[in-house]
Design a protein around this motif. Structure first.
Motif, PDB file in Angstrom:
ATOM      1  N   GLN A 178       0.808  -1.215   0.000  1.00  0.00           N
ATOM      2  CA  GLN A 178       0.000   0.000   0.000  1.00  0.00           C
ATOM      3  C   GLN A 178       0.845   1.271   0.000  1.00  0.00           C
ATOM      4  O   GLN A 178       0.372   2.312  -0.438  1.00  0.00           O
ATOM      5  N   TYR A 179       2.080   1.180   0.470  1.00  0.00           N
ATOM      6  CA  TYR A 179       2.922   2.371   0.534  1.00  0.00           C
ATOM      7  C   TYR A 179       4.020   2.368  -0.536  1.00  0.00           C
ATOM      8  O   TYR A 179       4.946   3.179  -0.479  1.00  0.00           O
ATOM      9  N   CYS A 180       3.943   1.472  -1.500  1.00  0.00           N
ATOM     10  CA  CYS A 180       4.996   1.347  -2.509  1.00  0.00           C
ATOM     11  C   CYS A 180       5.279   2.688  -3.175  1.00  0.00           C
ATOM     12  O   CYS A 180       4.361   3.391  -3.611  1.00  0.00           O
ATOM     13  N   HIS A 181       6.569   3.058  -3.255  1.00  0.00           N
ATOM     14  CA  HIS A 181       6.916   4.316  -3.908  1.00  0.00           C
ATOM     15  C   HIS A 181       7.386   4.096  -5.340  1.00  0.00           C
ATOM     16  O   HIS A 181       7.763   5.050  -6.019  1.00  0.00           O
ATOM     17  N   ASN A 182       7.349   2.843  -5.808  1.00  0.00           N
ATOM     18  CA  ASN A 182       7.698   2.563  -7.203  1.00  0.00           C
ATOM     19  C   ASN A 182       6.664   1.641  -7.856  1.00  0.00           C
ATOM     20  O   ASN A 182       7.010   0.554  -8.337  1.00  0.00           O
ATOM     21  N   PRO A 183       5.378   2.019  -7.892  1.00  0.00           N
ATOM     22  CA  PRO A 183       4.380   1.144  -8.509  1.00  0.00           C
ATOM     23  C   PRO A 183       4.619   0.955 -10.005  1.00  0.00           C
ATOM     24  O   PRO A 183       4.079   0.027 -10.602  1.00  0.00           O
ATOM     25  N   ASP A 184       5.450   1.810 -10.582  1.00  0.00           N
ATOM     26  CA  ASP A 184       5.778   1.656 -11.995  1.00  0.00           C
ATOM     27  C   ASP A 184       6.698   0.468 -12.240  1.00  0.00           C
ATOM     28  O   ASP A 184       6.954   0.104 -13.397  1.00  0.00           O
ATOM     29  N   THR A 185       7.197  -0.169 -11.169  1.00  0.00           N
ATOM     30  CA  THR A 185       8.015  -1.375 -11.338  1.00  0.00           C
ATOM     31  C   THR A 185       7.177  -2.644 -11.290  1.00  0.00           C
ATOM     32  O   THR A 185       7.701  -3.735 -11.502  1.00  0.00           O
ATOM     33  N   TRP A 186       5.885  -2.537 -10.996  1.00  0.00           N
ATOM     34  CA  TRP A 186       5.079  -3.730 -10.764  1.00  0.00           C
ATOM     35  C   TRP A 186       4.961  -4.626 -11.992  1.00  0.00           C
ATOM     36  O   TRP A 186       5.271  -5.800 -11.942  1.00  0.00           O
ATOM     37  N   ARG A 187       4.501  -4.048 -13.074  1.00  0.00           N
ATOM     38  CA  ARG A 187       4.140  -4.863 -14.233  1.00  0.00           C
ATOM     39  C   ARG A 187       5.358  -5.263 -15.049  1.00  0.00           C
ATOM     40  O   ARG A 187       6.295  -4.500 -15.212  1.00  0.00           O
ATOM     41  N   MET A 188       5.299  -6.487 -15.577  1.00  0.00           N
ATOM     42  CA  MET A 188       6.408  -6.974 -16.380  1.00  0.00           C
ATOM     43  C   MET A 188       5.916  -7.707 -17.616  1.00  0.00           C
ATOM     44  O   MET A 188       6.691  -8.288 -18.353  1.00  0.00           O
ATOM     45  N   ALA A 189       4.619  -7.675 -17.869  1.00  0.00           N
ATOM     46  CA  ALA A 189       4.047  -8.393 -19.004  1.00  0.00           C
ATOM     47  C   ALA A 189       4.514  -7.776 -20.312  1.00  0.00           C
ATOM     48  O   ALA A 189       4.672  -6.562 -20.426  1.00  0.00           O
ATOM     49  N   LEU A 190       4.731  -8.631 -21.289  1.00  0.00           N
ATOM     50  CA  LEU A 190       5.137  -8.166 -22.610  1.00  0.00           C
ATOM     51  C   LEU A 190       4.004  -8.388 -23.596  1.00  0.00           C
ATOM     52  O   LEU A 190       3.348  -9.424 -23.596  1.00  0.00           O
ATOM     53  N   SER A 224       4.585  -3.669 -21.436  1.00  0.00           N
ATOM     54  CA  SER A 224       3.259  -3.154 -21.127  1.00  0.00           C
ATOM     55  C   SER A 224       3.285  -2.437 -19.793  1.00  0.00           C
ATOM     56  O   SER A 224       2.844  -2.945 -18.774  1.00  0.00           O
ATOM     57  N   MET A 225       3.856  -1.238 -19.776  1.00  0.00           N
ATOM     58  CA  MET A 225       3.941  -0.468 -18.548  1.00  0.00           C
ATOM     59  C   MET A 225       4.227   0.986 -18.909  1.00  0.00           C
ATOM     60  O   MET A 225       4.490   1.336 -20.049  1.00  0.00           O
ATOM     61  N   VAL A 226       4.197   1.839 -17.903  1.00  0.00           N
ATOM     62  CA  VAL A 226       4.336   3.261 -18.151  1.00  0.00           C
ATOM     63  C   VAL A 226       5.766   3.641 -18.492  1.00  0.00           C
ATOM     64  O   VAL A 226       6.024   4.405 -19.422  1.00  0.00           O
ATOM     65  N   TRP A 282       1.338   6.763  -8.446  1.00  0.00           N
ATOM     66  CA  TRP A 282       0.045   6.095  -8.365  1.00  0.00           C
ATOM     67  C   TRP A 282      -0.984   6.872  -9.180  1.00  0.00           C
ATOM     68  O   TRP A 282      -1.790   6.280  -9.906  1.00  0.00           O
ATOM     69  N   LYS A 283      -0.947   8.192  -9.046  1.00  0.00           N
ATOM     70  CA  LYS A 283      -1.912   9.028  -9.766  1.00  0.00           C
ATOM     71  C   LYS A 283      -1.682   8.952 -11.269  1.00  0.00           C
ATOM     72  O   LYS A 283      -2.631   8.893 -12.054  1.00  0.00           O
ATOM     73  N   GLN A 284      -0.408   8.941 -11.685  1.00  0.00           N
ATOM     74  CA  GLN A 284      -0.099   8.821 -13.105  1.00  0.00           C
ATOM     75  C   GLN A 284      -0.592   7.501 -13.683  1.00  0.00           C
ATOM     76  O   GLN A 284      -1.037   7.426 -14.827  1.00  0.00           O
ATOM     77  N   LEU A 285      -0.518   6.445 -12.868  1.00  0.00           N
ATOM     78  CA  LEU A 285      -0.935   5.122 -13.309  1.00  0.00           C
ATOM     79  C   LEU A 285      -2.436   4.892 -13.139  1.00  0.00           C
ATOM     80  O   LEU A 285      -2.958   3.858 -13.541  1.00  0.00           O
ATOM     81  N   GLY A 286      -3.120   5.855 -12.508  1.00  0.00           N
ATOM     82  CA  GLY A 286      -4.556   5.728 -12.298  1.00  0.00           C
ATOM     83  C   GLY A 286      -4.927   4.714 -11.244  1.00  0.00           C
ATOM     84  O   GLY A 286      -6.017   4.122 -11.281  1.00  0.00           O
TER      85      GLY A 286
END
Length: 251
Positions: free
Chosen positions: A34-46, A52-54, A222-226
């Motif tokens: 819930q406090y992750c400061h790098n949610p842009d690292t979550w996805r790794m799907a191709l 497929s990520m920001v 988080w806001k950028q990723l919606g």
């Protein structure tokens, strides 16, 4: 030769292991802290050959990563080296094993920063993990919460295999630094901190315990990723709260 999906690198890290370190942040993480400061690292799907990520993701071999890292080797001194973090680096264990083995061949100190969420004693992961530990000098182990139910609420995953990883690392005498992020009202209850301290005391390989203050520097991502940010009204911990937690966890 295995290729890794790299989120980013930093040249002069000073808080992720001993000395000055070259930091490699791997892409991909199964946890949803819930406090992750790098949610842009979550996805790794191709998807159709593209990520497929920001963020832009680099696809690199271990040799290419080390070539970039060694440009800064003169700054590392006797204690520095490379630290691989995430996301969750263990999701790319084949690449990580290749990278650390090559680093050791070159006399480079290796540090793994992990939450250990992928850890299992089942094969084929466990044999790979055993080999990885043979070329890992230090593990920074992030224990999100000692209470399994609260850990599930915080991360969407159990902590049972994470604590098992800690026990395994103790059994092989692998040097470990324990990290715990202090989030007011979430991870700072005294009873939980005492229980975490008791767990740490059961291990024989912990060289250091770090209490890291929760911060909101990554909320904009988080806001950028919606993605709705669930800790919107949670303040950063006060110095008094940090001091109390450190008094319990750090001896």
């Amino acid at each position: 030769m295995t290729k890794g999906y790299i989120h980013s690198t930093e040249s002069f890290g000073s808080v992720d292991g001993p000395g000055i370190r070259f930091l490699v942040f791997m892409q991909g993480c199964a946890m949803r802290c819930q406090y992750c400061h790098n949610p842009d690292t979550w996805r790794m799907a191709l998807t159709q050959g593209t990520t497929s990520m920001v963020n832009e993701v680099s696809v690199m071999t271990a040799a290419e990563v080390l070539e970039r890292a060694e440009r800064y080797r003169s700054y590392w001194g006797t204690k520095g080296g490379i630290t691989v973090s995430g996301g969750e680096a263990l999701l790319q264990i084949d690449f990580l094993l290749e990278l650390f083995a090559m680093a050791h061949e070159r006399g480079i100190n290796t540090c793994l920063d992990t939450s250990a969420q992928p850890f299992t004693r089942q094969e084929p992961f466990f044999t790979k993990f055993e080999k990885l530990m043979s070329v890992t000098d230090l593990v920074l182990l992030d224990i999100k919460h000692i209470n399994d139910e609260k850990h599930r609420l915080l991360t969407h995953h159990t902590n049972e295999n994470i604590l098992d990883c800690a026990r395994y690392l103790s059994s092989i005498a692998k040097p470990v630094w324990i990290r715990h992020v202090l989030v007011p009202g979430v991870t700072d209850q005294e009873a939980d901190l005492v229980r975490l301290r008791q767990f740490i005391d059961s291990l024989e390989n912990v060289e250091r315990v770090e209490v890291l203050p929760y911060h909101t520097l990554g909320v904009f991502k988080w806001k950028q990723l919606g993605i709705p940010y669930q800790l919107e009204n949670i303040p950063t911990p006060t110095q008094e709260q940090l001091a109390k937690a450190r008094q319990i966890l750090i001896k």
